[in-house]
Write a protein that holds these residues in place. Structure first.
Motif, PDB file in Angstrom:
ATOM      1  N   THR A 173       0.835  -1.212   0.000  1.00 12.61           N
ATOM      2  CA  THR A 173       0.000   0.000   0.000  1.00 12.61           C
ATOM      3  C   THR A 173       0.857   1.244   0.000  1.00 12.61           C
ATOM      4  O   THR A 173       0.598   2.219  -0.729  1.00 12.61           O
ATOM      5  CB  THR A 173      -0.943  -0.012   1.203  1.00 12.61           C
ATOM      6  OG1 THR A 173      -1.747  -1.203   1.161  1.00 12.61           O
ATOM      7  CG2 THR A 173      -1.861   1.197   1.191  1.00 12.61           C
ATOM      8  N   GLN A 174       1.905   1.257   0.844  1.00 12.57           N
ATOM      9  CA  GLN A 174       2.788   2.425   0.914  1.00 12.57           C
ATOM     10  C   GLN A 174       3.507   2.645  -0.415  1.00 12.57           C
ATOM     11  O   GLN A 174       3.662   3.780  -0.888  1.00 12.57           O
ATOM     12  CB  GLN A 174       3.806   2.233   2.057  1.00 12.57           C
ATOM     13  CG  GLN A 174       4.673   3.464   2.299  1.00 12.57           C
ATOM     14  CD  GLN A 174       3.841   4.681   2.670  1.00 12.57           C
ATOM     15  OE1 GLN A 174       2.884   4.556   3.436  1.00 12.57           O
ATOM     16  NE2 GLN A 174       4.167   5.848   2.142  1.00 12.57           N
ATOM     17  N   ARG A 175       3.908   1.543  -1.094  1.00 14.40           N
ATOM     18  CA  ARG A 175       4.563   1.665  -2.388  1.00 14.40           C
ATOM     19  C   ARG A 175       3.606   2.262  -3.425  1.00 14.40           C
ATOM     20  O   ARG A 175       4.005   3.099  -4.241  1.00 14.40           O
ATOM     21  CB  ARG A 175       5.036   0.299  -2.869  1.00 14.40           C
ATOM     22  CG  ARG A 175       6.225  -0.262  -2.092  1.00 14.40           C
ATOM     23  CD  ARG A 175       6.650  -1.628  -2.626  1.00 14.40           C
ATOM     24  NE  ARG A 175       7.020  -1.523  -4.030  1.00 14.40           N
ATOM     25  CZ  ARG A 175       7.233  -2.582  -4.812  1.00 14.40           C
ATOM     26  NH1 ARG A 175       7.112  -3.802  -4.304  1.00 14.40           N
ATOM     27  NH2 ARG A 175       7.563  -2.417  -6.081  1.00 14.40           N
ATOM     28  N   LEU A 176       2.342   1.847  -3.383  1.00  9.09           N
ATOM     29  CA  LEU A 176       1.352   2.381  -4.306  1.00  9.09           C
ATOM     30  C   LEU A 176       1.138   3.871  -4.088  1.00  9.09           C
ATOM     31  O   LEU A 176       1.057   4.656  -5.042  1.00  9.09           O
ATOM     32  CB  LEU A 176       0.025   1.620  -4.147  1.00  9.09           C
ATOM     33  CG  LEU A 176      -1.132   2.094  -5.039  1.00  9.09           C
ATOM     34  CD1 LEU A 176      -0.762   1.946  -6.504  1.00  9.09           C
ATOM     35  CD2 LEU A 176      -2.393   1.299  -4.720  1.00  9.09           C
ATOM     36  N   ILE A 177       1.065   4.295  -2.804  1.00  7.14           N
ATOM     37  CA  ILE A 177       0.861   5.722  -2.502  1.00  7.14           C
ATOM     38  C   ILE A 177       2.054   6.531  -3.005  1.00  7.14           C
ATOM     39  O   ILE A 177       1.910   7.610  -3.599  1.00  7.14           O
ATOM     40  CB  ILE A 177       0.643   5.910  -0.993  1.00  7.14           C
ATOM     41  CG1 ILE A 177      -0.691   5.256  -0.577  1.00  7.14           C
ATOM     42  CG2 ILE A 177       0.654   7.388  -0.613  1.00  7.14           C
ATOM     43  CD1 ILE A 177      -0.904   5.230   0.922  1.00  7.14           C
ATOM     44  N   ASP A 178       3.257   6.017  -2.757  1.00  8.60           N
ATOM     45  CA  ASP A 178       4.462   6.741  -3.209  1.00  8.60           C
ATOM     46  C   ASP A 178       4.475   6.855  -4.737  1.00  8.60           C
ATOM     47  O   ASP A 178       4.831   7.915  -5.296  1.00  8.60           O
ATOM     48  CB  ASP A 178       5.721   6.005  -2.720  1.00  8.60           C
ATOM     49  CG  ASP A 178       5.808   6.026  -1.191  1.00  8.60           C
ATOM     50  OD1 ASP A 178       5.119   6.873  -0.557  1.00  8.60           O
ATOM     51  OD2 ASP A 178       6.534   5.178  -0.628  1.00  8.60           O
TER      52      ASP A 178
END
Length: 514
Positions: free
Chosen positions: A422-427
């Motif tokens: 999820t954090q990778r997608l947001i970044d």
């Protein structure tokens, strides 16, 4: 008496009610026009369910409302149709409910032969436009009908001519439906006769005809007019039974002739169209029978001759079976010795097979198989024990994986992995948004730099004439009105033709923009 005459010298007119005035007008009109004849063209016509007929009589300047009561309408010889010129006889009356006058028609006739022919032509065009005259819808007549239905007057010479001609040619069963062949009742009776014959049940107590003949002798167009009625033509066109029309003489033509399946010039000709000549058929059958007999005799003679020719080419029967008879005799001589040799060979084979089936041999085979079964039974128990142990171990391993602690640990690991993705997608979304924003900013700066308004800010201007941009002095001279756009706005100026230069060295004079 003058209804509006002053009774006193003071001019005080008497007072009447509306009904009194309407009644007085009605009596006056009916008294003055109690029996009149009017010639005019039929305009609007309506036939309500009550049976009355409401129509307009008109000429080139006026219209007269008219009514034909139900009893009179049923006796009219001519049905009123729009556009028909008629002579109407009746009386004038008023209709107080609408404050209008109208004519009550007691008799109506076409205004001469021209009106009848015009009405007939109009009906003919109407039915032709509906396809009732199309030759493709006409059906062939039966070659030899069992029952013939005749629609005509039972007392005239027509039915006698038809019956006499049928008797001479080929006697058939004839059903006669008596009708009036002229006058007011002609069209409805002929229509009911055609429809009635079609409603009969085939093979019933009263058989349904295979062919219909509608016949009448000659006469004037008024006498034959019943067969020009639209109801008769539509009944003939809708008939499921083939229909022959024989109305009038050969020169007389009515609407039923166009819609019928065949038209006969006379009633006698209709009978000739209905059936063939019996004697001619019998003669034809005799001729065909004779031809058939001669053909059979000739065919039998030819086939007999052919059979004799083929039989001469065949060999004698004794020669055909000589070789087969000799082979049979040879085989018969060899058969006893062959049978003995076959029996000896099978006896030897049976002896060889019976040697292996002795009791001692069978006991050894049974003991051997029993030993194999015992050995397999001793191995079965350890194999089952090993299989059960292996299955138990696999089951224990699966049970250990399903303990609560193992499930919680697996869920925790999966949740950590999901948070990381999820954090990778947001970044990635943030980086993509910044890149798109940077591209939009760069494109906006480029658009601002290349815009013609930046050029205007540097002191240039755009000259237009309407929606057209002026780029030469010739266009400016031809324009009637000019509009100049600067960086801070636009304004319109009048255009005047420029003065020609006096010399190459003299600069052109600057005209006023205002």
């Amino acid at each position: 008496m003058d209804l509006f005459e002053d009774d006193t010298t003071g001019g005080n007119a008497p007072e009447f009610t509306v009904s009194e005035i309407s009644g007085a007008v009605k009596r006056m009109v009916e008294g003055e026009f109690s029996h009149i004849k009017i010639r005019g063209e039929v305009g609007r016509v309506s036939f309500p369910r009550s049976g009355h007929v409401y129509l307009d009589l008109k000429d080139d300047r006026s219209v007269l409302a008219s009514v034909i009561w139900k009893g009179v309408a049923s006796r009219l010889e001519t049905r009123p149709e729009e556009g028909l010129e008629v002579i109407a006889t009746g009386r004038l009356t008023t209709f107080p409910g609408q404050s209008k006058y109208q004519m009550v028609i007691e008799d109506m006739r076409p205004a001469g032969m021209g009106a009848l022919m015009a009405m007939l032509e109009a009906r003919k065009k109407k039915l032709e436009a509906e396809g009732l005259f199309d030759p493709a819808r006409k059906r062939p007549l039966p070659y030899l009908p069992e029952v013939i239905g005749v629609v005509t007057s039972p007392s005239g010479a027509v039915i006698r001519d038809i019956l006499h001609r049928l008797r001479d040619r080929f006697p058939r069963k004839v059903l006669i439906w008596p009708v009036a062949v002229q006058g007011n009742q002609c069209a409805p009776e002929v229509t009911r006769a055609i429809e009635g014959f079609n409603r009969l049940t085939p093979g019933g107590a009263l058989p349904r005809p295979d062919l219909l003949i509608v016949a009448r002798g000659g006469g004037s167009i008024e006498d034959l007019w019943g067969f020009n009625e639209e109801s008769v033509a539509r009944a003939a066109a809708a008939s499921d039974i083939p229909l022959i029309s024989a109305v009038g003489h050969e020169t007389d033509t009515t609407l039923i002739d166009y819609v019928s399946d065949r038209r006969a010039p006379t009633p006698t000709a209709a009978a000739e169209l209905a059936v063939p000549v019996r004697l001619e058929l019998m003669g034809w059958l005799d001729g065909q029978g004779a031809r058939l007999t001669r053909g059979l005799e000739r065919d039998l003679t030819q086939r007999g001759q052919r059979l004799r020719d083929l039989s001469r080419a065949l060999p004698r029967p004794e020669r055909l079976v000589e070789t087969a008879r000799q082979r049979l005799d040879y085989a018969g001589d060899r058969l006893p010795a062959a049978l003995r040799r076959g029996v000896d060979r099978h006896r030897l084979a049976l002896s060889d097979l019976s040697g292996s089936l002795r009791p001692a041999t069978l006991r050894r085979a049974v003991a051997h198989e029993a030993q194999r079964v015992a050995n397999a039974a001793t191995r079965l128990t350890p194999a089952q024990t090993r299989l059960i142990a292996a299955r138990s171990e696999a089951l224990s391993a699966r049970a250990a994986r399903l303990r609560p602690e193992a499930l919680v640990a697996d869920i925790t690991r999966k949740q950590t992995e999901l948070d990381r993705l999820t954090q990778r997608l947001i970044d990635a979304q943030s980086r993509l948004a910044r890149q798109q924003q940077d591209r939009i900013t760069a494109a906006s700066r480029l658009l601002d730099t290349l815009s013609y308004r930046k050029t205007l800010e540097r002191g240039y201007a755009v000259v237009r004439s309407g929606d057209e941009v002026i780029t030469s002095t010739e266009q400016a001279k031809a324009a009637t009105c000019l509009e100049i756009e600067f960086a801070d706005g636009r304004f319109a100026v009048g255009s005047a033709p420029a003065k020609s230069r006096k010399s190459k060295d003299e600069p052109p004079q600057q005209g006023s923009l205002f």
